[in-house]
Design an enzyme around this catalytic site. Structure first.
Site, short mmCIF file in Angstrom:
data_model
loop_
_atom_site.label_atom_id
_atom_site.label_comp_id
_atom_site.label_asym_id
_atom_site.label_seq_id
_atom_site.Cartn_x
_atom_site.Cartn_y
_atom_site.Cartn_z
N ASP A 37 0.83 -1.17 0.13
CA ASP A 37 -0.11 -0.26 -0.13
C ASP A 37 0.84 1.18 -0.08
OD1 ASP A 37 -2.92 1.08 0.41
OD2 ASP A 37 -1.67 2.24 1.94
N GLU A 39 0.90 5.65 0.53
CA GLU A 39 0.44 6.81 0.63
C GLU A 39 1.01 7.95 -0.26
OE1 GLU A 39 -2.40 6.89 2.50
OE2 GLU A 39 -2.34 4.87 3.35
N HIS A 178 -5.27 4.68 6.80
CA HIS A 178 -4.72 5.38 5.75
C HIS A 178 -3.29 5.81 6.06
CE1 HIS A 178 -8.32 6.53 3.75
NE2 HIS A 178 -8.91 6.94 4.73
N ASP A 183 -2.85 -0.33 6.20
CA ASP A 183 -3.44 -0.65 5.12
C ASP A 183 -3.19 -1.80 4.49
OD1 ASP A 183 -4.95 1.58 6.02
OD2 ASP A 183 -4.56 2.65 3.96
#
Length: 599
Positions: A37, A39, A178, A183
């Protein structure tokens, strides 16, 4: 869950992976996944903008390694991203830039399947970063948990396919926050829940899971079990209906892999979707090698005329141009070959093509075009062509049978059996004359006739050269060191075999010759097989790696045969297809084609 500011590298070691790329046939339980994942700053995937990476490596439900780091994006962090993720610019200031993180991340990904929720977004950022900083993208297999969930879960079970919703549905041990690592861990639990669900869809391998995530139809999903248990070998496959009718026949070097492809998103043909709905089983016919598979496919299609096959269904629906054996011969379109002294040109796939070639012959030589049976004693009324001077009027006995044979019949016989230059030159002269007068449409009509005539002549001479031989034995190396062996008799594949690697092929060759089909000669250029079968054999024999082991005679074509006009034919076909729109430059310029070929 508290997270470190940044940790570059793995926090745990990979326990039992060899780094190799897992094959698509590997079971999901044995597949190594890296669940990832990202960000980001929320901008476009332009090689920057990544603020955090979290990845977990798993196999068989066990966690093998973790990769987690903050990343300095090299740009301002929008306030709404800080509100959403809790990541601040102060946290990112000491973090390494993406170009420093990529080597370790790519190593962590090596040999594994990349899993992400809404994978195109994360993959797009990573590919852009690799391109921007000069790192080759390893192009791993990618599994998108969001796409799998769309196919595996119904609206009654989950209202949407968001990661938070799926994590709740599957009772994930970590809820998404998040933050990249949280995640990623939540996605791991979602992945394991989806894998359990996929078992009810008969999806057990990585390749099946990746295809399942794509937009396949309910029929494809329901019928994918038809591909179970098929061999990974060359051969023919037959889709059959409940009453055992053949619905569709195909061929492949790997039957199992090819049949499975019918149940993937790449198969979008409406008729095949209809066929899959009617099929109840798939029959596999294993073959010695690819040539035998191609030939068996043609024979099965001809024998059963499967409704969902479009090509090769009616090999007997061909026609021939026959030069009759009358005192004043004429051209006739016939469907069968007789064992007589008549000259035949073909086969043609349609009557229209045969008539187009016949029109080319009439443009080049003074053959009569009437269908009457003429008597050498009693004259008959002349037709309009004779009155216009476009026919030597054998009906009025204005030409003797001997002169007619020399000026009209002999050029056609020479064209189909030997040198077609007299016919070709006559047509080219007419095309040039029309082009000089700017009558390009009429020149194009003659060009189409020339193409039909020359294409049939080249094809027939190639076929006849092979079918005259009572036997050819040929062999070529296969991919594992053995030999693919074919016994061809009068243009028909009589036997096929493959000798084992590291063994002399002679015993296999001798055995297959003893069991080969007996093939008798017959009339015409393809006496024992369809033209399409013989052409497949020709293509195999003419491959650079095929060796002729034994022949019953000389395999030869006429020295001044039609093959020397191949360059002219190719240029004419290119002009007719629109690749070269100039009639003059593509057909009538014989400086390097027809004129040089006459020498």
């Amino acid at each position: 869950m508290a997270q470190p500011a940044y940790v570059q590298g793995t926090l745990d070691t990979l326990l039992s992976a060899d780094g190799s790329v897992e094959p698509a046939a590997l079971s999901l339980a044995d597949t190594t996944f890296v669940v990832l994942d990202l960000e980001t700053t929320g901008g476009a995937a332009d090689g920057a903008g990544i603020t955090e990476i979290g990845a977990v490596k798993v196999r068989g439900g066990a966690e093998l390694g973790v990769f987690a780091t903050l990343v300095n994006p090299g740009e301002r962090l929008p306030p709404f991203i800080t509100v959403l993720t809790g990541i601040t610019e102060a946290m990112l200031a000491p973090a390494p830039p993406i170009e420093s993180v990529l080597p370790s991340l790519l190593e962590f990904l090596r040999g594994a399947v990349l899993v992400a929720h809404n994978a195109p977004y994360d993959v797009g950022f990573l590919k852009a970063a690799c391109a921007r900083h000069g790192y080759p993208w390893p192009n791993p297999r990618v599994l998108d948990t969001a796409a799998v969930a769309r196919r595996a879960l119904t609206r009654d079970e989950v209202p949407n396919r968001k990661l938070g919703t799926l994590a709740q549905f599957f009772h994930a041990t970590v809820q998404p926050t998040h933050r990249a690592l949280d995640d990623a861990r939540a996605t791991v639990d979602v992945l394991h829940g989806l894998i359990e669900r996929l078992g009810s869809y008969r999806v057990h391998t990585l390749g099946d899971a990746i295809e399942f995530a794509k937009a396949v139809t309910p029929t494809q999903r329901r019928q994918r079990h038809l591909a179970d248990g098929l061999p990974h070998s060359p051969g023919v496959y037959v889709f059959r209906a409940a009453d055992d009718r053949a619905l569709y026949v195909g061929t492949s070097k790997d039957i199992a892999t090819r049949v499975r492809s019918y149940f993937t998103a790449s198969e979008k043909r409406a008729r095949i979707s209809e066929m899959l709905g009617a099929a109840t089983r798939v029959e596999a016919v294993e073959c010695a090698h690819s040539l035998e598979a191609e030939v068996r496919e043609l024979r099965l299609i001809a024998a059963h005329s499967p409704p969902y096959n479009r090509r090769s269904k009616y090999p007997d629906r061909v026609v021939w141009l026959k030069l009759t054996t009358e005192a004043y011969p004429r051209l006739s379109v016939v469907r069968t070959l007789a064992d007589d002294d008549a000259a035949y040109l073909g086969p043609f796939s349609s009557r229209r093509t045969a008539e187009l070639a016949a029109a080319g012959v009439y443009d080049a030589v003074p053959l009569r075009q009437c269908g009457h049976k003429l008597s050498v004693r009693t004259p008959t009324p002349a037709c309009a062509l004779a009155e216009l001077g476009r026919c030597p009027a054998p009906c009025q006995h204005k030409i003797t049978p001997e002169d007619y044979a020399t000026t009209a019949a002999l050029p056609f016989r020479d064209a189909i059996h030997g040198d077609p230059s007299q016919v070709v030159d006559a047509l080219m002269d007419r095309i040039e004359g029309l082009s000089d007068k700017r009558r390009y449409e009429e020149a194009a009509v003659l060009r189409s006739r020339l193409i039909a005539l020359l294409r049939a002549t080249v094809r027939m001479q190639r076929l006849s050269a092979l079918t005259k031989l009572s036997e050819i034995v040929a062999a070529r190396r296969d991919t594992i060191g053995g030999w693919e062996i074919s016994v061809v008799r009068h243009g028909r594949l009589a036997a096929a075999a493959t000798s084992p690697p590291r063994e002399h092929p002679r015993p296999t060759l001798d055995a297959v010759r003893l069991t080969a089909e007996k093939v008798l000669p017959g009339p015409g250029p393809v006496p024992a097989a369809t033209a399409e079968e013989t052409e497949r054999i020709l293509a195999w024999l003419e491959r650079p790696d095929t060796r002729l082991v034994e022949t019953s005679g000389d395999w030869v074509s006429p020295v001044r045969g039609a093959a020397r006009f191949t360059a002219l034919l190719n240029r004419a076909e290119a002009a007719a297809s629109g690749k070269d729109s100039s009639v003059r430059s593509s057909v009538t310029d014989r400086s390097d084609d027809a004129r040089s070929l006459r020498l």
